[in-house]
Design an enzyme around this catalytic site. Structure first.
Site, PDB file in Angstrom:
ATOM      1  N   GLU A 128      45.889  43.177  26.440  1.00 56.63           N
ATOM      2  CA  GLU A 128      47.120  43.496  27.063  1.00 56.63           C
ATOM      3  C   GLU A 128      47.092  43.166  28.481  1.00 56.63           C
ATOM      4  OE1 GLU A 128      47.177  47.967  28.039  1.00 56.63           O
ATOM      5  OE2 GLU A 128      46.520  47.721  25.957  1.00 56.63           O
ATOM      6  N   LYS A 180      46.530  42.881  32.757  1.00 58.32           N
ATOM      7  CA  LYS A 180      45.600  43.768  33.449  1.00 58.32           C
ATOM      8  C   LYS A 180      46.475  43.792  34.823  1.00 58.32           C
ATOM      9  CE  LYS A 180      41.452  45.398  35.803  1.00 58.32           C
ATOM     10  NZ  LYS A 180      42.078  45.650  36.991  1.00 58.32           N
ATOM     11  N   ASP A 214      48.423  44.462  38.135  1.00 55.65           N
ATOM     12  CA  ASP A 214      47.752  44.502  39.754  1.00 55.65           C
ATOM     13  C   ASP A 214      48.655  45.566  40.476  1.00 55.65           C
ATOM     14  OD1 ASP A 214      46.376  43.926  41.583  1.00 55.65           O
ATOM     15  OD2 ASP A 214      46.888  42.066  41.952  1.00 55.65           O
ATOM     16  N   TYR A 231      49.685  52.319  29.768  1.00 59.07           N
ATOM     17  CA  TYR A 231      48.577  51.596  28.968  1.00 59.07           C
ATOM     18  C   TYR A 231      47.773  52.603  28.296  1.00 59.07           C
ATOM     19  CZ  TYR A 231      46.121  51.901  33.577  1.00 59.07           C
ATOM     20  OH  TYR A 231      45.620  52.309  34.688  1.00 59.07           O
ATOM     21  N   LYS A 273      38.741  39.231  34.049  1.00 53.85           N
ATOM     22  CA  LYS A 273      39.546  38.889  35.490  1.00 53.85           C
ATOM     23  C   LYS A 273      39.675  37.360  35.546  1.00 53.85           C
ATOM     24  CE  LYS A 273      39.740  41.928  38.465  1.00 53.85           C
ATOM     25  NZ  LYS A 273      38.843  42.762  39.438  1.00 53.85           N
ATOM     26  N   CYS A 289      54.453  16.641  71.710  1.00 54.74           N
ATOM     27  CA  CYS A 289      54.226  16.488  70.437  1.00 54.74           C
ATOM     28  C   CYS A 289      52.709  15.723  70.329  1.00 54.74           C
ATOM     29  CB  CYS A 289      55.275  15.199  70.200  1.00 54.74           C
ATOM     30  SG  CYS A 289      54.900  14.115  68.688  1.00 54.74           S
ATOM     31  N   CYS A 297      58.479   7.965  68.817  1.00 52.77           N
ATOM     32  CA  CYS A 297      57.575   8.870  68.179  1.00 52.77           C
ATOM     33  C   CYS A 297      57.055   7.903  67.050  1.00 52.77           C
ATOM     34  CB  CYS A 297      57.892  10.311  67.881  1.00 52.77           C
ATOM     35  SG  CYS A 297      56.614  11.203  67.147  1.00 52.77           S
TER      36      CYS A 297
HETATM   37  S1  IVH Z   1      42.688  50.774  30.778  1.00 53.86           S
HETATM   38  C1  IVH Z   1      39.643  53.854  30.356  1.00 53.86           C
HETATM   39  N1  IVH Z   1      44.711  48.956  30.984  1.00 53.86           N
HETATM   40  O1  IVH Z   1      42.892  48.344  35.775  1.00 53.86           O
HETATM   41  C2  IVH Z   1      40.290  52.784  30.889  1.00 53.86           C
HETATM   42  N2  IVH Z   1      43.650  49.842  32.800  1.00 53.86           N
HETATM   43  O2  IVH Z   1      39.687  48.414  36.562  1.00 53.86           O
HETATM   44  C3  IVH Z   1      41.250  53.003  31.789  1.00 53.86           C
HETATM   45  N3  IVH Z   1      44.771  48.256  34.977  1.00 53.86           N
HETATM   46  O3  IVH Z   1      42.157  51.739  37.545  1.00 53.86           O
HETATM   47  C4  IVH Z   1      42.040  51.717  32.245  1.00 53.86           C
HETATM   48  N4  IVH Z   1      46.116  47.324  33.636  1.00 53.86           N
HETATM   49  O4  IVH Z   1      44.613  51.043  37.150  1.00 53.86           O
HETATM   50  C5  IVH Z   1      43.882  49.790  31.534  1.00 53.86           C
HETATM   51  N5  IVH Z   1      46.373  47.542  30.757  1.00 53.86           N
HETATM   52  C6  IVH Z   1      45.547  48.114  31.376  1.00 53.86           C
HETATM   53  C7  IVH Z   1      45.362  48.021  32.527  1.00 53.86           C
HETATM   54  C8  IVH Z   1      44.463  48.918  33.649  1.00 53.86           C
HETATM   55  C9  IVH Z   1      45.765  47.759  35.051  1.00 53.86           C
HETATM   56  C10 IVH Z   1      43.826  49.032  36.049  1.00 53.86           C
HETATM   57  C11 IVH Z   1      43.821  50.737  36.118  1.00 53.86           C
HETATM   58  C12 IVH Z   1      42.472  50.922  36.316  1.00 53.86           C
HETATM   59  C13 IVH Z   1      41.870  49.729  36.545  1.00 53.86           C
HETATM   60  C14 IVH Z   1      40.608  49.407  35.913  1.00 53.86           C
END
Ligand code: IVH
Length: 679
Positions: A120, A122, A124, A232, A321, A415, A439
């Site tokens: 899934e 991540k 931001d 999530y 990342k 200029c 110019c």
């Molecule tokens: S799972 C124990 N799923 O990433 C697992 N985290 O560096 C907990 N985050 O603080 C996190 N998208 O805020 C999970 N699909 C996702 C996420 C996610 C963003 C963030 C979350 C967490 C940070 C971890």
């Protein structure tokens, strides 16, 4: 021995410096919600400290940022202790590291079959914990330091995608849902646009905007912010059952009313996880919100439980990342580019930095206001952002890294190419060079304009030919046109002997012009055809215009303060005067304009329209003659039209004039009219 001691002292010194720096940035990030450096920079420092502490475990102290996750909760909000800590995730940056993670998982489980992963985005944004009792939202909390967060219940209640009451049935009696609150890009852009209009501070990125919005003590303010939450995970639950896989839990959360990612997928084995990296990477730029990577989670909850946790992260999940979209670098210089229209654009020359997947060394600063907004100084440490295909930008300056005595970046008064003065129109942010034709940066466009039909009307000198002549260095300025030799033209693309002959004769013919056309041809900003004509008619001679003051110029019909200033600025420049004199010396000439007394403009206040073809003159000539008698010449017939001059081939304009009972003259009658007024 002494050498070992010295090395230890050095390591300790470096470690202390790293801790101080990390604590400073941690405070800005977690407590003030005003991070100064990109996450990638923080992570780098953090990892450096961690590596150093691993080598010298005796040097670990309780105040080290590695000994706590995140920062202190914001004191303004009540503290909430998380029943189960909100952990973070381990990071990997390339597929090899991800494969190594999968190997570790399989080794630990003593399995050699493929593991199924949930993949899934991540998000931001800001992590949040939502507690539901019997389906009712009881409490919302931030992650804080992972153990203790802040009570933001009132604020999360304002977010539309967070259910106040769960939908459907079958949810546990107590259910703690975790997810990410973020601001979609579109909402972020609108919010910043409004902030600019109100002259308020803008947010540097959507994550920052989401954090700022959640920290509002007045939840009515949060309610106006375009926030969303995507669920999530489940933190803890009691009094009920949940499905046995992560993806099924997410689907269930979706049924209970949460937003869950539509990008979530199951991957069988690590090779499908790597395919997912390509898939989501391709989607990233067009997604409506920012993501900074992918989270891979072992899908089977029982296996998750077997694997458990290591320090602050689960063993069953890993964040991949994407290359950072923000990086820190140094501002080496600011250069100023002069565009076709004289617009001056500052460009920051930065120490090359790899950001958003490319190496960036030039970053546009847009305009003078942007330099002021950033408060740029030479040698500053700056944060460069490049998101998706968007052009790189400097988002902010790391003021704490500014060296003493650094000189502020100042926008030039002149200029950088031709030295002419630089000015802007009221309400505009773009500054322009007033040099116009002299110019070099504006050269090609100035020559094209000079040669155009309504200016000097050099038939056959099209844009392509001008480009070639300048590129081949046969001409540099408009005056060079009148020294062009056959030998220069014959070498050009698609220029036969006949075309060369025609062009040279057209250049010769163009020397005979009118003062109005000549003034327009000079390309002075705001001096269009009408202004050129009005100036010619009012002053009669070029020298009078050259000497005219702002007041003299503004007394002329239709000339406002900006056009007047541009004319004064233009002739205040020696280079421009020299150019005009050179043109005249090369044979450009016009008949003296007889300045008519006011009552010698018999057609003043009347609107004429010309249509069809004329035999004794071109339509443009007809137009100029009418204008010299004070008439306004329009392109279309309306009830305000006094008279239509219609030659053979007239069509819809004639029909319209007839229907509106507008007076219609044929060419003979028109010539008679001109003769009557001595035109
Ligand atoms: S799972 C124990 N799923 O990433 C697992 N985290 O560096 C907990 N985050 O603080 C996190 N998208 O805020 C999970 N699909 C996702 C996420 C996610 C963003 C963030 C979350 C967490 C940070 C971890």
């Amino acid at each position: 021995m002494a050498a070992i001691d010295a090395a230890l002292d050095k390591a300790k010194e470096h470690l202390e410096a790293l801790k101080t720096e990390l604590n400073y940035h941690g405070h800005r990030y977690y407590v003030l919600d005003a991070p100064e450096v990109p996450d990638a920079e923080y992570d780098r420092l953090f990892n450096e400290l961690k590596a150093l502490e691993e080598t010298f475990p005796d040097m670990i102290t309780s105040d080290s940022p590695t000994q706590r996750v995140g920062g202190a909760p914001i004191s303004d909000f009540a503290s909430i202790k998380h029943e189960i800590p909100m952990l973070s995730l381990g990071n990997v940056f390339d597929p090899e590291e991800l494969i190594a993670f999968d190997e570790r998982v399989k080794d630990r489980l003593k399995l050699d079959r493929e593991i199924k992963y949930a993949c899934e985005p991540k998000y931001d944004g800001i992590a949040v914990s939502l507690l539901y009792e019997n389906g009712l939202l009881e409490r919302g909390a931030t992650r804080g330091d992972g153990q203790t967060g802040e009570d933001i219940t009132q604020n999360v209640r304002t977010i539309g995608s967070i259910p106040m009451r769960l939908l459907g049935s079958g949810y546990p009696q107590t259910l703690e849902v975790r997810g990410e609150i973020y601001m979609p890009r579109e909402g972020f852009n609108t919010l910043n646009k409004k902030a600019i209009e109100r002259e308020e501070k803008i947010f540097v990125n959507p994550r920052n905007a989401a954090a700022g919005s959640l920290r509002q003590k007045d939840s009515a303010v949060t309610a106006t912010r375009p926030l969303e939450m995507c669920a999530y995970n489940v933190g803890w639950y009691d009094g009920g059952e949940l499905p046995s896989t992560h993806l099924d839990i997410l689907s269930r959360l979706g049924e209970w009313g949460f937003l869950v990612s539509t990008f979530r997928r199951e991957a069988k084995g690590i090779s499908e996880c790597i395919d997912y990296i390509d898939y989501l990477g391709g989607q990233r730029a067009s997604m409506p919100f920012d993501i900074d990577g992918i989270v891979f989670k072992v899908n089977d909850i029982e296996i998750q439980q077997t694997l458990g946790f290591i320090s602050r992260a689960p063993r069953w999940a890993m964040a991949y990342k994407f290359p950072a979209q923000e990086e820190m670098t140094l501002l080496n210089d600011v250069k100023y580019q002069v565009g076709r229209t004289g617009a001056i654009t500052p460009v920051a020359k930065v120490e090359p930095v790899f950001v958003g997947g490319v190496t960036v060394s030039n970053v546009t600063l847009h305009n003078r206001d942007e330099i002021e907004r950033l408060g740029l100084h030479m040698g500053d440490t700056v944060i460069v952002r490049r998101a998706g295909d968007v052009i790189p930008q400097i988002v902010s300056v790391v003021e704490s890294k500014r060296v003493e005595g650094a000189v502020p970046v100042s926008f030039p008064d002149c200029c950088p190419v031709c030295g002419s003065s630089v000015s802007t129109k009221e309400g505009e942010v773009i500054f322009r060079c007033s040099g116009g034709i002299v110019c070099e940066a504006q050269g090609k466009e100035a020559i094209k304009h000079f040669a155009s039909r309504n200016a000097m009307d050099i038939d056959g000198l099209g844009d392509k030919i001008v480009e070639q002549l300048v590129d081949e260095k046969f001409i540099h300025s408009i005056a060079d046109l009148y020294s062009l030799e056959e030998s220069a033209l014959v070498g050009l693309e698609r220029m036969g002997e006949k075309s060369v002959e025609n062009l040279l004769s057209a250049i010769e013919v163009s020397k005979n012009t009118t003062l109005a056309r000549f003034l327009f041809a000079l390309g002075i900003r705001e001096v269009g055809q009408t202004t050129g004509r009005n100036l010619a008619q009012s002053f009669g001679a070029l020298d009078s215009i050259r000497k005219a003051s702002l007041e003299d110029l503004q007394a002329v019909n239709d000339i406002g303060p900006i056009a007047a200033k541009n004319v004064v600025d233009f002739f205040a420049h020696e280079k421009n005067n020299l150019m005009v004199d050179t043109l005249i010396a090369k044979g450009v000439r016009w008949d003296d304009v007889i300045v008519p007394a006011k009552d010698a403009l018999p057609l003043l206040g009347k609107t004429y329209v010309l249509t069809g073809t004329l035999e004794t003159m071109t339509r443009v000539e007809g137009k100029e003659k009418l204008q010299s008698l004070g008439a306004k010449v329009s392109g279309s017939v309306s009830s305000k039209t006094h008279c239509l001059i219609a030659g053979p081939g007239a069509g819809s304009k004639l029909a319209k004039a007839e229907s509106l009972n507008v007076e219609i003259l044929d060419e003979d009658a028109f010539v008679g009219l001109l003769a009557e007024y001595g035109g």
